[in-house]
Design an enzyme around this catalytic site. Sequence first.
Site: not given
Length: 399
Positions: A127, A244, A384
């Site tokens: 989250g 990640e 991004s």
Amino acid sequence: MDLHFSPEEMAFREEVRAFLKDRLPTRIAEKVRTSKRLTKQDMAEWHAILNERGWYANHWPKEYGGPGWSVAQAAIFDIESALAHAPRIVPFGVSMLGPVLIKYGSQAQKDHWLPRILDGTDWWCQGYSEPGAGSDLASLKTSAVRDGDHYVVNGQKTWTTLGQYADMIFCLVRTSTEGKKQEGISFLLIDMKTPGVEVRPIILLDGEHEVNEVFFTDVRVPAENLVGEENKGWTYAKYLLTYERAGLAGVGGSMAAFNHLKEIAQSQRKGGRPLAEDPLFAARLARLEINLENLKITNLRVLAASGSGGSAPLEMSAMLKICGTEIRQEITSLTRRALGPYAQPFVSEALDEGFNGAPIGPDYAAPVAVDYFNNRKLSIFGGSNEVQREIITKALLEL
Ligand SMILES: Cc1cc2nc3c(=O)[nH]c(=O)nc-3n(C[C@H](O)[C@H](O)[C@H](O)COP(=O)(O)OP(=O)(O)OC[C@H]3O[C@@H](n4cnc5c(N)ncnc54)[C@H](O)[C@@H]3O)c2cc1C
């Protein structure tokens, strides 16, 4: 540095190959190979098999249940798993939260949560993002207000991958509005079954339900679920992101997908010869293969330089994220191009187990468009690619 594997590493590769041959269920590998839908049970089954062998939390230290692998061993495992069509390990618990708890969690949190990640008791989701707080994550507004021995959480998260399956969510929440916005953020673990948590699906470009919105209305969270110190969550969040992004290079997955593309290019014909021999197509294949080789070597260099912890500097993981995701998108694009009209979009049933054949064309053509559309996400999530370029620029110019 020596970019060849040592005899011990080659022996380890054989061990991994033998394990995959013996323990990876054929039914699951076949689903991965043919891009069919994986259920939560499929993913959990594979996690359990890995955990039984001690290879699930493969970048955790030994004392917490990891195998104590070197970076080369972890890279070998990733590549061999992908080439054998093993499912990707769902990262949220084991690859994202695990390292944060190991570094910043209290002893009680490690004792409670880590074994539950390993044995699959808790399925986690992430989250971080909110409407209005994606690239500019520190603008997040979901608030957590201390009330006795609880926090009361209100707000909304979005793009929550596999949140529909999750038992728990790790959240970035705002605990202070004073000072710099990064300084008022905390890292909180929330039980998805708590009253006031609502999950709503988002259907993506490929027609699939992979992500969700998660709403919090007066959700009471025990204060003991705060990781580290209040208002220091930004530090923990950034640490998690290095794991990640490095994982997003997806070297093994791209190698497997590229092999598949080459097979297709051999089997499809253009102008009376295999498509792979068409000069324009062959040039694109060659460029892709060169870039993939570069990625493989760079990935190993970055992993080696970052030491046994597996966490790379932000700009390095940013570079791997950009290269890895662009390569994967080019593979999906060329695969689609190779199949031409057979690669029709949105054959949803083609993702079901037991579906035989596309409406037209070879059976492996049907999921190709879904795969293409699904993988547009790669250059967006995990930060991004444009923002990754900014991170690299700032590091290079020492801004
Ligand atoms: C399929 C999918 C799954 C996801 N899963 C999760 C998840 O499980 N948990 C989670 O928390 N989040 C998840 N995300 C969210 C993801 O991390 C964000 O989408 C991402 O950080 C981008 O934020 P945004 O969507 O708000 O876009 P925005 O930040 O609004 O960006 C819009 C566009 O502007 C560009 N842009 C923005 N800022 C700059 C800048 N400074 N310089 C140059 N260009 C810029 C971006 O590159 C982008 O092209 C997921 C996203 C997708 C698509």
